[in-house]
Design an enzyme around this catalytic site. Structure first.
Site, PDB file in Angstrom:
ATOM      1  N   TYR A 200     -37.268  -3.892 -40.418  1.00 55.90           N
ATOM      2  CA  TYR A 200     -38.648  -3.730 -39.518  1.00 55.90           C
ATOM      3  C   TYR A 200     -39.769  -2.763 -40.158  1.00 55.90           C
ATOM      4  O   TYR A 200     -40.726  -3.181 -40.326  1.00 55.90           O
ATOM      5  CB  TYR A 200     -38.171  -3.055 -38.328  1.00 55.90           C
ATOM      6  CG  TYR A 200     -39.324  -2.478 -37.486  1.00 55.90           C
ATOM      7  CD1 TYR A 200     -39.812  -3.417 -36.533  1.00 55.90           C
ATOM      8  CD2 TYR A 200     -39.499  -1.159 -37.361  1.00 55.90           C
ATOM      9  CE1 TYR A 200     -40.773  -3.088 -35.670  1.00 55.90           C
ATOM     10  CE2 TYR A 200     -40.650  -0.845 -36.382  1.00 55.90           C
ATOM     11  CZ  TYR A 200     -41.138  -1.899 -35.543  1.00 55.90           C
ATOM     12  OH  TYR A 200     -42.025  -1.435 -34.667  1.00 55.90           O
TER      13      TYR A 200
ATOM     14  N   LYS B 198     -43.341  -3.920 -41.388  1.00 55.73           N
ATOM     15  CA  LYS B 198     -44.551  -3.402 -40.772  1.00 55.73           C
ATOM     16  C   LYS B 198     -45.359  -2.710 -42.063  1.00 55.73           C
ATOM     17  O   LYS B 198     -46.684  -2.562 -41.964  1.00 55.73           O
ATOM     18  CB  LYS B 198     -43.955  -1.865 -40.030  1.00 55.73           C
ATOM     19  CG  LYS B 198     -43.503  -2.422 -38.464  1.00 55.73           C
ATOM     20  CD  LYS B 198     -44.367  -3.436 -38.008  1.00 55.73           C
ATOM     21  CE  LYS B 198     -44.139  -3.447 -36.280  1.00 55.73           C
ATOM     22  NZ  LYS B 198     -45.088  -4.592 -35.462  1.00 55.73           N
TER      23      LYS B 198
END
Length: 242
Positions: free
Chosen positions: A148, A152
């Site tokens: 994640y 990002k």
């Protein structure tokens, strides 16, 4: 016209049925915009006519979302790529499938939606604005959500690249969002976040209104920190006044 008046504008918010996405959608509605939200499942409350079912990880569904907005509103002015997230799983035990799905949702899906939106926006005299909802997880270590955080981080870079390719017709920016909502110990937050609290969904929504407005007309390729001042460095804890 007030710069934060979005009357006559058309907005798409992915993952706009709850949490940050719902707050962003409501903020644009309150500012006068016509808003279409999407998700993989309908809202938990009574479905409304501003919802379109789509899994934006699928490029065809992402394109269908944009096409639906244009069919309904006749234009597309703002897209907020908000859909994302990840479970907490140590990188050592996470499966290859989980890693792939997390990156697909948080990085590839925004690219699918943005490509479809650009096709429309660049043909409009007023162009358009694309916003990426990023995270502080993409700017510092993200233990427990490594894929994640990497996605990002890539999202911030993606925004800068698209801003360079698609300007001046389309402005592209990202928001680097800190911890949002409840679930964290208030005492811990007060010690580690300079603002003394987590962000609220409305904090993020307000930043989206600003970046989508004429007030940010010369802002493109930027990453706006919406994190309350960041996080107090752990190694300085012993030197911080108590």
């Amino acid at each position: 016209m007030h710069p934060l008046d979005f009357t006559g504008k058309a907005v798409v918010v992915t993952g706009g049925t709850r949490g940050i996405g719902a707050a962003i959608a409501e903020a644009f509605r309150a500012a006068g915009a016509q808003v279409l939200v999407c998700g993989r499942t309908p809202p938990r409350t009574e479905p409304t006519d501003d919802f379109f079912r789509a899994d934006v990880r699928d490029p065809e569904q992402a394109a269908a979302l944009v096409a639906e907005a244009v069919a309904r509103f006749g234009r597309l002015d703002v897209v907020v790529n908000n859909a994302g997230g990840s479970p907490q799983v140590p990188a050592a035990s996470a499966t290859p499938r989980l890693h792939a799905k997390v990156i697909e949702l948080n990085l590839i899906a925004p690219l699918h939606v943005s490509q479809a939106a650009n096709e429309i926006m660049r043909s409009q005299p007023t162009g358009g604005v694309i916003l990426m909802i990023g995270s502080v997880s993409g700017t510092r270590p993200s233990p427990g959500t490594a894929a994640y955080g990497a996605a990002k981080a890539g999202l911030i870079h993606l925004a800068t690249s698209l801003a360079a390719e698609w300007g001046p017709a389309v402005r592209v920016n990202s928001l680097v969002v800190g911890p949002v909502g409840e679930g964290l110990d208030p005492a811990v937050v007060a010690r580690t976040v300079p603002a003394g609290r987590t962000a609220s969904p409305d904090d993020v929504a307000g930043a989206c209104l600003l970046l989508a407005s004429p007030l940010a007309g010369y802002v493109s390729g930027a990453a706006l920190a919406v994190h309350g001042g960041g996080e107090w460095p752990a190694y300085l804890a012993e030197f911080r006044p108590r």
